[in-house]
Design a protein around this motif. Structure first.
Motif, PDB file in Angstrom:
ATOM      1  N   GLY A  39       6.786  -1.538   0.614  1.00 42.39           N
ATOM      2  CA  GLY A  39       6.769  -0.483  -0.395  1.00 42.39           C
ATOM      3  C   GLY A  39       5.399   0.032  -0.790  1.00 42.39           C
ATOM      4  O   GLY A  39       5.256   0.693  -1.811  1.00 42.39           O
ATOM      5  N   ILE A  40       4.391  -0.271   0.007  1.00 41.63           N
ATOM      6  CA  ILE A  40       3.039   0.213  -0.296  1.00 41.63           C
ATOM      7  C   ILE A  40       2.752   1.413   0.592  1.00 41.63           C
ATOM      8  O   ILE A  40       2.849   1.328   1.815  1.00 41.63           O
ATOM      9  CB  ILE A  40       1.994  -0.891  -0.077  1.00 41.63           C
ATOM     10  CG1 ILE A  40       2.323  -2.103  -0.949  1.00 41.63           C
ATOM     11  CG2 ILE A  40       0.596  -0.371  -0.382  1.00 41.63           C
ATOM     12  CD1 ILE A  40       1.426  -3.298  -0.708  1.00 41.63           C
ATOM     13  N   VAL A  41       2.400   2.532  -0.019  1.00 44.24           N
ATOM     14  CA  VAL A  41       2.200   3.771   0.730  1.00 44.24           C
ATOM     15  C   VAL A  41       0.718   4.006   1.000  1.00 44.24           C
ATOM     16  O   VAL A  41      -0.152   3.521   0.280  1.00 44.24           O
ATOM     17  CB  VAL A  41       2.809   4.989  -0.010  1.00 44.24           C
ATOM     18  CG1 VAL A  41       4.315   4.863  -0.103  1.00 44.24           C
ATOM     19  CG2 VAL A  41       2.194   5.159  -1.387  1.00 44.24           C
ATOM     20  N   ASP A  90       2.270   3.128  -7.973  1.00 43.86           N
ATOM     21  CA  ASP A  90       1.590   2.004  -8.613  1.00 43.86           C
ATOM     22  C   ASP A  90       0.677   1.272  -7.645  1.00 43.86           C
ATOM     23  O   ASP A  90      -0.296   0.658  -8.062  1.00 43.86           O
ATOM     24  CB  ASP A  90       2.615   1.014  -9.170  1.00 43.86           C
ATOM     25  CG  ASP A  90       3.370   1.583 -10.338  1.00 43.86           C
ATOM     26  OD1 ASP A  90       2.843   2.496 -10.992  1.00 43.86           O
ATOM     27  OD2 ASP A  90       4.481   1.114 -10.591  1.00 43.86           O
ATOM     28  N   ILE A  91       1.013   1.301  -6.365  1.00 45.26           N
ATOM     29  CA  ILE A  91       0.237   0.550  -5.386  1.00 45.26           C
ATOM     30  C   ILE A  91       0.181   1.328  -4.075  1.00 45.26           C
ATOM     31  O   ILE A  91       1.198   1.859  -3.609  1.00 45.26           O
ATOM     32  CB  ILE A  91       0.805  -0.876  -5.202  1.00 45.26           C
ATOM     33  CG1 ILE A  91      -0.074  -1.700  -4.284  1.00 45.26           C
ATOM     34  CG2 ILE A  91       2.242  -0.862  -4.757  1.00 45.26           C
ATOM     35  CD1 ILE A  91       0.217  -3.191  -4.340  1.00 45.26           C
ATOM     36  N   PHE A  92      -1.003   1.436  -3.535  1.00 46.38           N
ATOM     37  CA  PHE A  92      -1.185   2.163  -2.281  1.00 46.38           C
ATOM     38  C   PHE A  92      -2.445   1.663  -1.602  1.00 46.38           C
ATOM     39  O   PHE A  92      -3.192   0.848  -2.142  1.00 46.38           O
ATOM     40  CB  PHE A  92      -1.228   3.671  -2.512  1.00 46.38           C
ATOM     41  CG  PHE A  92      -2.253   4.103  -3.525  1.00 46.38           C
ATOM     42  CD1 PHE A  92      -3.525   4.443  -3.137  1.00 46.38           C
ATOM     43  CD2 PHE A  92      -1.922   4.176  -4.872  1.00 46.38           C
ATOM     44  CE1 PHE A  92      -4.469   4.836  -4.063  1.00 46.38           C
ATOM     45  CE2 PHE A  92      -2.856   4.571  -5.808  1.00 46.38           C
ATOM     46  CZ  PHE A  92      -4.131   4.897  -5.393  1.00 46.38           C
ATOM     47  N   GLY A 122      -3.895  -1.243  -6.811  1.00 42.52           N
ATOM     48  CA  GLY A 122      -2.675  -1.493  -7.550  1.00 42.52           C
ATOM     49  C   GLY A 122      -2.942  -1.404  -9.042  1.00 42.52           C
ATOM     50  O   GLY A 122      -3.986  -1.854  -9.516  1.00 42.52           O
ATOM     51  N   TYR A 123      -2.010  -0.845  -9.773  1.00 39.31           N
ATOM     52  CA  TYR A 123      -2.145  -0.684 -11.218  1.00 39.31           C
ATOM     53  C   TYR A 123      -0.878  -1.213 -11.869  1.00 39.31           C
ATOM     54  O   TYR A 123       0.213  -0.712 -11.613  1.00 39.31           O
ATOM     55  CB  TYR A 123      -2.402   0.781 -11.559  1.00 39.31           C
ATOM     56  CG  TYR A 123      -3.679   1.227 -10.906  1.00 39.31           C
ATOM     57  CD1 TYR A 123      -4.901   1.003 -11.522  1.00 39.31           C
ATOM     58  CD2 TYR A 123      -3.665   1.772  -9.636  1.00 39.31           C
ATOM     59  CE1 TYR A 123      -6.082   1.342 -10.899  1.00 39.31           C
ATOM     60  CE2 TYR A 123      -4.850   2.120  -9.007  1.00 39.31           C
ATOM     61  CZ  TYR A 123      -6.043   1.899  -9.646  1.00 39.31           C
ATOM     62  OH  TYR A 123      -7.219   2.218  -9.024  1.00 39.31           O
TER      63      TYR A 123
END
Length: 158
Positions: A39-41, A90-92, A122-123
């Motif tokens: 799920g990280i783009v 939120d995360i990439f 990531g936040y």
């Protein structure tokens, strides 16, 4: 260099041969796929930045000339995008060329003047959420390296 995938132009400056570029692109593709699976783009941030968001750094003179610079990291750019609500994830991560001009490598790393690095951003609202994502990323990397038959040893970051 042994297999002619990379070549040295001068001290600390290397390039990729056509076969090296093919392998580099394949490696980046495999890493991107493993990140997307959790799920990280991926995004692509600029290599060049205006100096306004860097002037507060104590060592900004090292990489600023005129009104633009090659930033040593993209955190400030990402924070600016988040502040302006231009990104919602939120995360990439990104692959980017980075530049350093260090006399000696620090912390035992072999560092060139120009290199490709994968940065993750990531936040999160709390430390538990960030640990959860960090564990996902670590597991993904272990699976990735196992899939290409490279043995690794993990380090604890907390």
């Amino acid at each position: 260099m042994k297999y002619n995938f990379i070549f040295q132009l001068s001290n600390g400056i290397y390039g990729f041969t056509p076969w090296g570029k093919i392998y580099l692109d394949r490696l980046k593709s495999l890493i991107s796929e493993s990140m997307l699976n959790i799920g990280i783009v991926e995004m692509c941030l600029p290599s060049l930045s205006n100096i306004d968001i860097w002037k507060y750094r104590t060592n900004h003179e090292k990489f600023i000339s005129n009104q633009y610079c090659f930033p040593p990291t993209s955190e400030e750019i990402v924070c600016k995008l988040l502040d302006e609500n231009k990104i919602q994830n939120d995360i990439f991560f990104q692959f980017s060329k980075n530049f350093r001009d260090e006399v000696r490598p620090q912390f035992g790393l072999c560092r060139t003047k120009e290199f490709i690095m994968k940065d993750g951003y990531g936040y999160f609202d709390n430390i538990e959420e960030s640990k959860k994502w960090l564990d996902k990323v670590n597991k993904s990397y272990i699976e990735f390296f196992n899939s290409i038959n490279i043995q690794i040893e993990g380090l604890s970051v907390y």
